[in-house]
Design an enzyme around this catalytic site. Structure first.
Site, mmCIF file in Angstrom:
data_model
loop_
_atom_site.group_PDB
_atom_site.id
_atom_site.type_symbol
_atom_site.label_atom_id
_atom_site.label_comp_id
_atom_site.label_asym_id
_atom_site.label_seq_id
_atom_site.Cartn_x
_atom_site.Cartn_y
_atom_site.Cartn_z
ATOM 1 N N GLU A 91 4.540 0.982 -8.102
ATOM 2 C CA GLU A 91 3.012 1.214 -7.746
ATOM 3 C C GLU A 91 3.210 3.058 -7.014
ATOM 4 O O GLU A 91 3.816 2.877 -5.720
ATOM 5 C CB GLU A 91 1.955 0.102 -7.591
ATOM 6 C CG GLU A 91 2.281 -1.314 -8.695
ATOM 7 C CD GLU A 91 1.524 -2.338 -8.283
ATOM 8 O OE1 GLU A 91 0.898 -3.011 -9.162
ATOM 9 O OE2 GLU A 91 1.973 -2.518 -7.017
ATOM 10 N N CYS A 105 -0.775 7.416 -1.994
ATOM 11 C CA CYS A 105 0.056 7.034 -1.468
ATOM 12 C C CYS A 105 1.536 6.285 -1.746
ATOM 13 O O CYS A 105 1.231 5.693 -2.954
ATOM 14 C CB CYS A 105 -0.323 5.134 -0.866
ATOM 15 S SG CYS A 105 0.768 3.751 0.142
ATOM 16 N N CYS A 112 11.092 -4.525 -0.959
ATOM 17 C CA CYS A 112 11.717 -4.352 -0.018
ATOM 18 C C CYS A 112 12.131 -4.879 0.977
ATOM 19 O O CYS A 112 12.205 -6.212 0.734
ATOM 20 C CB CYS A 112 9.754 -3.903 1.072
ATOM 21 S SG CYS A 112 10.427 -3.315 2.689
ATOM 22 N N CYS A 116 8.356 -8.884 6.009
ATOM 23 C CA CYS A 116 7.424 -8.967 7.010
ATOM 24 C C CYS A 116 6.239 -9.451 6.438
ATOM 25 O O CYS A 116 6.456 -9.806 5.208
ATOM 26 C CB CYS A 116 6.553 -7.923 7.054
ATOM 27 S SG CYS A 116 7.706 -5.827 8.380
ATOM 28 N N CYS A 119 3.004 -9.163 4.500
ATOM 29 C CA CYS A 119 3.058 -7.779 3.207
ATOM 30 C C CYS A 119 4.014 -8.660 1.923
ATOM 31 O O CYS A 119 4.335 -9.392 1.974
ATOM 32 C CB CYS A 119 4.170 -6.656 3.934
ATOM 33 S SG CYS A 119 3.968 -5.842 2.629
ATOM 34 N N GLY A 160 8.261 -0.328 -0.300
ATOM 35 C CA GLY A 160 9.473 0.067 0.141
ATOM 36 C C GLY A 160 9.398 -0.026 2.283
ATOM 37 O O GLY A 160 8.653 0.543 2.311
ATOM 38 N N ASN A 290 -5.062 -7.274 4.000
ATOM 39 C CA ASN A 290 -5.452 -7.424 3.289
ATOM 40 C C ASN A 290 -5.164 -8.593 2.443
ATOM 41 O O ASN A 290 -3.489 -8.469 2.438
ATOM 42 C CB ASN A 290 -4.949 -6.710 2.199
ATOM 43 C CG ASN A 290 -6.052 -4.774 2.449
ATOM 44 O OD1 ASN A 290 -6.939 -4.857 2.950
ATOM 45 N ND2 ASN A 290 -5.093 -3.891 3.807
ATOM 46 N N CYS A 333 -2.951 -1.981 0.924
ATOM 47 C CA CYS A 333 -2.154 -1.549 2.251
ATOM 48 C C CYS A 333 -1.222 -3.352 2.053
ATOM 49 O O CYS A 333 -2.068 -3.957 2.159
ATOM 50 C CB CYS A 333 -2.591 -1.062 3.678
ATOM 51 S SG CYS A 333 -2.802 -0.149 4.055
#
Ligand code: SAH
Length: 338
Positions: A91, A105, A112, A116, A119, A160, A290, A333
């Protein structure tokens, strides 16, 4: 599959076209058609002879990715879903702001490996690195979708970890900053990293764009919990990089700090952050968390965020609160997971 034009550097394409008997300026012409004039076929490249256009079409593919879907947020943000040649999906996000700033972005990997805890991309794991062409085609697709608009800023903050894919990152930056092609200035490009310290040293030798560092905690105990990468490269090493890097001209570092309610948002931690940043010319971006379905974290209260801004401001640290653009379509994000 034929070689894809977006994967070439300008000089490599010159060499390649020479073997087909084209003049050396043809490479620049082709890339200008593609990146500046937004051509989507060799046919359109009318300052090349019909014979040469034919040759190009025989030997090359102009692009390798397909836009599968575009979602529009109520705030104007657009989420682009791409299918890569091997069927994998990534994306990119287009973020127009009221200030007139128009940002894309970009993703650098499918998934990834950083993992984290807050995320959504991390939950996919890492599938593979993107190629130069797959990075550049994200920019092209957004540009072609908004032919009236001029893109002003690029942020490498999509899916990533950019520092885990330096070769494709650096070669795509070369095309993006090429004055004869996209011509983005270094000040308009930001690359964000979770803190792969040795790779960061390697990257800043090869590129002059702005670096943002995902900090998210001011001490190792908490950062270890939120970002597993901290166990490999703890804060001492990360801050040493920042101290050295920020000595260079115009090299102020941006620190990103995701605000997780009752996890990393106490006022004590804010004061600890001020201590940590002492002596480093820095800027802080507070990012309200988010949410997404599979985690329990909550965004910090607005009041807490205001108190953080106050404390940082009084410590002389330039501080912004990032608007959570595109939240309703999972485009903000940390929400990307094609
Ligand atoms: N891998 C790079 C770039 C990816 S994300 C990095 O870690 O910097 C861009 C920013 O969004 C990072 O600061 C990341 O930590 C943050 N982020 C991740 N998940 C988030 C979420 N759910 N809400 C808000 N910010 C998030």
């Amino acid at each position: 599959m034929k070689p894809v034009i977006t994967n070439f550097s300008r000089s490599a394409l010159k060499g390649e076209l020479a073997t087909l008997g084209l003049k050396s300026f043809a490479a620049t012409q082709v890339l200008q058609w593609l990146y500046q004039k937004r051509a989507t076929s060799f046919e359109e490249m009318t300052n090349l002879s019909a014979e040469n256009r034919q040759k190009l079409a025989e030997h090359f593919q102009i692009a390798s990715t397909k836009v599968l879907d575009i979602k529009n947020s109520s705030d104007g943000t657009c989420l682009f879903l791409f299918e890569l040649a091997d069927g994998k999906k990534i994306e990119a996000v287009y973020i127009p702001a009221e200030s007139g700033r128009k940002t894309i972005c970009l993703s650098t990997q499918v998934g990834c490996a950083m993992d984290c805890t807050f995320c959504r991309t991390g939950q996919m794991g890492l599938l593979r690195n993107l190629t130069q062409g797959e990075i550049l085609e994200q920019v092209l697709a957004v540009q072609n979708c908004f032919p009236e608009e001029t893109i002003t800023n690029l942020v490498f903050m999509g899916m990533g970890e950019p520092m885990a894919n330096i070769p494709a990152l650096v070669s795509s930056l070369e095309i993006l900053q090429d004055q004869k092609l996209f011509n983005f200035s270094r000040r308009k490009i930001t690359v964000s990293t979770a803190g792969l310290v040795p790779k960061m040293f390697e990257f800043v030798k090869q590129s002059n764009v702005h670096l943002a560092i995902s900090l998210h905690a001011p001490n190792n105990a908490l950062r270890d919990q939120l970002m597993p990468i901290n166990k490999r490269y703890p804060l001492e090493q990360l801050m040493e990089f920042c101290r050295l890097h920020s000595k260079g001209p115009r090299n102020r570092v941006t620190f990103e700090y995701v605000m997780l309610k009752k996890v990393n948002d106490s006022l004590e931690l804010c004061k600890e952050l001020v201590q940590l940043l002492a002596g480093i010319p820095s800027k802080v971006n507070l990012i309200p968390f988010n949410p997404f379905p599979t985690v329990d974290y909550q965004p910090s209260d607005n009041n807490t965020i205001k108190q953080w801004v106050d404390i940082l401001y009084h410590a002389g640290i330039q501080t912004n609160v990032r608007a959570n653009r595109g939240r309703d379509i999972l485009a903000a994000c940390g929400q990307l997971a094609a």
